[in-house]
Design a protein around this motif. Structure first.
Motif, short mmCIF file in Angstrom:
data_model
loop_
_atom_site.label_atom_id
_atom_site.label_comp_id
_atom_site.label_asym_id
_atom_site.label_seq_id
_atom_site.Cartn_x
_atom_site.Cartn_y
_atom_site.Cartn_z
N GLN A 63 0.57 -0.92 -0.19
CA GLN A 63 0.24 -0.21 0.04
C GLN A 63 1.13 0.86 0.04
OE1 GLN A 63 -2.68 0.03 3.58
NE2 GLN A 63 -3.78 1.73 1.92
N PHE A 64 0.33 1.97 -0.87
CA PHE A 64 1.51 3.60 -0.98
C PHE A 64 -0.09 4.18 -0.93
CE2 PHE A 64 0.50 2.15 -5.21
CZ PHE A 64 0.11 3.31 -5.92
N GLN A 65 0.65 6.10 -0.10
CA GLN A 65 0.15 7.26 -0.77
C GLN A 65 1.05 8.10 -1.69
OE1 GLN A 65 0.07 10.18 2.90
NE2 GLN A 65 -2.65 8.53 2.49
N ILE A 66 -0.01 8.97 -2.33
CA ILE A 66 1.09 9.69 -3.12
C ILE A 66 0.45 10.88 -2.43
CG2 ILE A 66 1.08 11.30 -5.29
CD1 ILE A 66 1.51 8.13 -6.63
N MET A 67 1.23 12.34 -2.89
CA MET A 67 0.42 13.87 -2.86
C MET A 67 1.07 14.95 -3.62
SD MET A 67 -1.50 13.36 0.01
CE MET A 67 -2.34 15.51 0.13
N VAL A 68 0.01 15.33 -4.24
CA VAL A 68 0.80 16.52 -4.98
C VAL A 68 0.32 17.73 -3.74
CG1 VAL A 68 -0.12 17.55 -6.48
CG2 VAL A 68 0.16 15.37 -6.87
N TYR A 69 1.19 18.22 -4.09
CA TYR A 69 1.75 19.61 -3.07
C TYR A 69 1.72 20.92 -4.39
CZ TYR A 69 1.54 16.95 0.62
OH TYR A 69 1.93 16.21 1.89
N ASP A 70 0.26 22.27 -4.06
CA ASP A 70 0.76 23.47 -4.95
C ASP A 70 -0.21 24.21 -4.46
OD1 ASP A 70 1.21 24.28 -7.58
OD2 ASP A 70 0.07 24.59 -7.74
N THR A 71 0.02 25.64 -4.83
CA THR A 71 -0.57 26.91 -4.50
C THR A 71 -2.03 26.66 -4.84
OG1 THR A 71 0.32 27.92 -6.13
CG2 THR A 71 1.58 27.98 -3.93
N SER A 72 -2.23 25.73 -5.88
CA SER A 72 -3.31 25.69 -6.69
C SER A 72 -4.31 24.57 -6.35
CB SER A 72 -3.30 26.55 -8.39
OG SER A 72 -4.42 26.03 -8.97
N SER A 73 -5.56 24.47 -5.95
CA SER A 73 -6.04 23.66 -5.34
C SER A 73 -6.21 23.29 -6.61
CB SER A 73 -7.51 23.29 -4.20
OG SER A 73 -7.93 24.48 -5.47
N LYS A 74 -6.61 23.50 -7.44
CA LYS A 74 -7.26 23.29 -8.94
C LYS A 74 -6.19 22.49 -9.81
CE LYS A 74 -9.50 24.72 -13.50
NZ LYS A 74 -9.81 25.70 -14.14
N TYR A 75 -5.13 22.53 -9.69
CA TYR A 75 -3.68 22.42 -10.44
C TYR A 75 -2.76 21.08 -9.45
CZ TYR A 75 0.82 21.61 -12.47
OH TYR A 75 1.62 21.05 -12.97
N ALA A 76 -3.53 21.10 -8.50
CA ALA A 76 -3.41 19.99 -7.17
C ALA A 76 -4.09 18.83 -7.76
CB ALA A 76 -2.81 20.00 -5.52
N SER A 77 -5.82 19.10 -7.48
CA SER A 77 -5.95 18.51 -8.47
C SER A 77 -6.17 17.57 -9.45
CB SER A 77 -7.67 19.11 -8.31
OG SER A 77 -8.33 19.30 -6.38
N ALA A 78 -5.75 18.46 -10.89
CA ALA A 78 -6.02 17.90 -12.03
C ALA A 78 -4.54 17.08 -12.01
CB ALA A 78 -5.21 19.08 -13.04
N LEU A 79 -3.43 17.40 -11.65
CA LEU A 79 -2.06 16.90 -11.53
C LEU A 79 -2.43 15.00 -10.71
CD1 LEU A 79 0.76 16.15 -12.20
CD2 LEU A 79 1.69 17.56 -9.92
N ARG A 80 -2.90 15.65 -9.38
CA ARG A 80 -4.02 14.16 -8.52
C ARG A 80 -3.85 13.00 -9.80
NH1 ARG A 80 -7.20 14.47 -4.56
NH2 ARG A 80 -8.62 15.62 -5.51
N GLY A 81 -5.37 13.95 -10.75
CA GLY A 81 -5.81 12.67 -11.32
C GLY A 81 -5.47 12.08 -12.40
N ALA A 82 -4.34 13.26 -13.25
CA ALA A 82 -3.01 12.90 -13.89
C ALA A 82 -1.91 11.72 -13.68
CB ALA A 82 -2.47 13.47 -15.03
#
Length: 125
Positions: A63-82
């Protein structure tokens, strides 16, 4: 370094590489101090050998976890989706939406938990 091919799979995916430089912005465990957003951190959070009574385990369930961090919630969500799209063919997504905000760093965190089944009998992973 982990045996999971996270870097290789993210680097091979155009949807991810169009949003982030995997070599410079994806870290296992923790990002170096001073890393500028956006960046991605991943870590193994648990694992279990798929044992048998009559033979050694031939699979590991990691089991692993990935976290994306950014100043924009929209960009962070888009990158998480990709990233999810890039890994979903090989990983079982368990918790698809982790959302947080770090008010000290002023960064939005977007991530997910997943399981990876590693076949011990091959070197494919």
């Amino acid at each position: 370094m982990s045996d999971l091919p996270i870097y290789r799979m993210l680097n091979a995916d155009v949807g991810v590489t169009s949003l982030i430089d995997v070599e410079a912005k994806v870290w296992e465990g923790v990002a170096p101090e001073g890393t500028q957003a956006p960046y991605v951190v991943w870590q193994i959070i648990s694992g279990q050998a798929e044992n048998h009574l009559d033979a050694p385990a031939n699979f590991d369930n990691v089991q692993f976890q990935i976290m994306v961090y950014d100043t924009s919630s929209k960009y962070a969500s888009a990158l998480r989706g990709a990233i999810r799209n890039a890994l979903e063919s090989r990983a079982w997504i368990l918790n698809p939406i982790i959302n947080q905000y770090d008010s000290n760093a002023r960064l939005y965190g977007r991530g997910f938990d997943a399981n990876w089944i590693s076949d011990r009998s091959t070197t494919e992973d």
